[in-house]
Design an enzyme around this catalytic site. Sequence first.
Site, mmCIF file in Angstrom:
data_model
loop_
_atom_site.group_PDB
_atom_site.id
_atom_site.type_symbol
_atom_site.label_atom_id
_atom_site.label_comp_id
_atom_site.label_asym_id
_atom_site.label_seq_id
_atom_site.Cartn_x
_atom_site.Cartn_y
_atom_site.Cartn_z
ATOM 1 N N ASP A 112 7.959 -5.985 -15.983
ATOM 2 C CA ASP A 112 8.738 -6.006 -17.228
ATOM 3 C C ASP A 112 9.951 -5.061 -17.133
ATOM 4 O O ASP A 112 11.009 -5.350 -17.669
ATOM 5 C CB ASP A 112 7.890 -5.546 -18.426
ATOM 6 N N GLU A 159 4.689 -11.787 -11.831
ATOM 7 C CA GLU A 159 3.685 -11.705 -12.899
ATOM 8 C C GLU A 159 2.652 -12.807 -12.778
ATOM 9 O O GLU A 159 1.464 -12.573 -12.977
ATOM 10 C CB GLU A 159 4.358 -11.795 -14.274
ATOM 11 N N THR A 207 8.160 -14.648 -23.253
ATOM 12 C CA THR A 207 7.698 -16.042 -23.297
ATOM 13 C C THR A 207 7.499 -16.545 -24.729
ATOM 14 O O THR A 207 7.764 -17.714 -25.018
ATOM 15 C CB THR A 207 6.391 -16.189 -22.490
ATOM 16 N N ASP A 253 9.659 -10.940 -13.060
ATOM 17 C CA ASP A 253 9.091 -11.524 -14.271
ATOM 18 C C ASP A 253 9.873 -12.819 -14.519
ATOM 19 O O ASP A 253 11.054 -12.783 -14.858
ATOM 20 C CB ASP A 253 9.204 -10.574 -15.465
ATOM 21 N N ILE A 281 9.762 -15.195 -16.761
ATOM 22 C CA ILE A 281 10.295 -15.230 -18.129
ATOM 23 C C ILE A 281 9.743 -13.984 -18.824
ATOM 24 O O ILE A 281 8.531 -13.863 -18.996
ATOM 25 C CB ILE A 281 9.834 -16.463 -18.941
ATOM 26 N N ASP A 282 10.601 -13.067 -19.179
ATOM 27 C CA ASP A 282 10.147 -11.946 -20.008
ATOM 28 C C ASP A 282 10.530 -12.272 -21.444
ATOM 29 O O ASP A 282 11.715 -12.424 -21.757
ATOM 30 C CB ASP A 282 10.776 -10.620 -19.565
HETATM 31 C C1 IPD Z 1 6.111 -9.249 -22.887
HETATM 32 C C2 IPD Z 1 7.431 -8.838 -23.464
HETATM 33 C C3 IPD Z 1 7.214 -8.144 -24.798
HETATM 34 C C4 IPD Z 1 6.308 -6.950 -24.670
HETATM 35 C C5 IPD Z 1 5.009 -7.339 -24.008
HETATM 36 C C6 IPD Z 1 5.280 -8.032 -22.666
HETATM 37 P P1 IPD Z 1 5.971 -11.535 -21.418
HETATM 38 O O1 IPD Z 1 6.286 -9.921 -21.642
HETATM 39 O O2 IPD Z 1 8.140 -7.983 -22.604
HETATM 40 O O3 IPD Z 1 8.422 -7.658 -25.357
HETATM 41 O O4 IPD Z 1 6.060 -6.434 -25.952
HETATM 42 O O5 IPD Z 1 4.303 -6.142 -23.787
HETATM 43 O O6 IPD Z 1 4.067 -8.388 -22.077
HETATM 44 O O7 IPD Z 1 4.485 -11.697 -21.642
HETATM 45 O O8 IPD Z 1 6.791 -12.261 -22.398
HETATM 46 O O9 IPD Z 1 6.386 -11.693 -20.005
HETATM 47 CA CA CA Z 2 7.004 -9.624 -19.303
HETATM 48 CA CA CA Z 3 6.503 -13.009 -18.244
#
Ligand code: IPD
Ligand code: CA
Ligand code: CA
Length: 270
Positions: free
Chosen positions: A218, A70, A96, A91, A93-94
């Site tokens: 994701d 990402e 963040t 990813d 950190i999913d």
């Molecule tokens: C997000 C998370 C979140 C989702 C967002 C994503 P990130 O990823 O998965 O649950 O609602 O669409 O972008 O930005 O924390 O890597």
């Molecule tokens: Ca993510």
């Molecule tokens: Ca992320």
Amino acid sequence: MTDFLRLAEDIAREAGDMLLAKRPTMSVEPGAVQTKSSPTDVVTALDRASEELIRERVRAARPGDRVLGEEGGEEGGEEGGGDSGVRWVVDPIDGTVNFLYGLPDWAVSIAVEVDGRVVAGVVNVVPRGEVYTAALGEGAWLAGERLRCNPAVPLGQALVATGFGYESARRAVQAEVLTGVLPHVRDIRRGGSCAVDLCSVAGGRVDAYYERGVNYWDYAAAGLIAAEAGARIGGLGGRPCNTDLTLCAAPGLFEELHDLLVPLDPERDS
Ligand code: IPD
Ligand code: CA
Ligand code: CA
């Protein structure tokens, strides 16, 4: 495949350990938090550090593989003297925002693709100490237990996870779609991590998930985990899951939720 999974799991655990150890000091460091697509779309120094660690470990173990992450985009393959046909989708950190606020739903997500097909996936939900894994055709697993998603319940009894994008205009539409969904389901959950939401479908903590705007990194790993746990994952109208819309539930419930969503036109942004 087992080798890929083992390596992905080792790397996801190492990145998770690093993140847990460094998280408490992160917020006080200058420049530790920056924004991306909107003021609420944050990236921390530790998102970048996690991705760098993962890239380094993949490079060291498999120099011919490509890595799509990402934060750093796609690179690699050259060191091994050619394309191995393997790509790692990361990813770092999913979730963040959860990470920043100290909420427990964030994860390190790593998928391994061979010739464009995901064959292994790991989602390390670090604060919960849960490492979800799956290999293509070999099931989805958590702590030695094979995962099975909940059997389809009627839509009216389904607990449905969803999420929202970072742009205001898109959120307004997502809120509108939600008002069309909420009266027809048991309830809604907004956990804050797409990867964790999909693992929650796999493990039966929710019945279904849908979201507009999620990216491949994701759902690459967690999508395999959900599918190997018996869930159907896809987009609208028979398409594979994609950034426009990702939908996941046991067969039967998937179709019911799909048919509820279609007239709400959830792929628009205004
Ligand atoms: C997000 C998370 C979140 C989702 C967002 C994503 P990130 O990823 O998965 O649950 O609602 O669409 O972008 O930005 O924390 O890597
Ligand atoms: Ca993510
Ligand atoms: Ca992320």
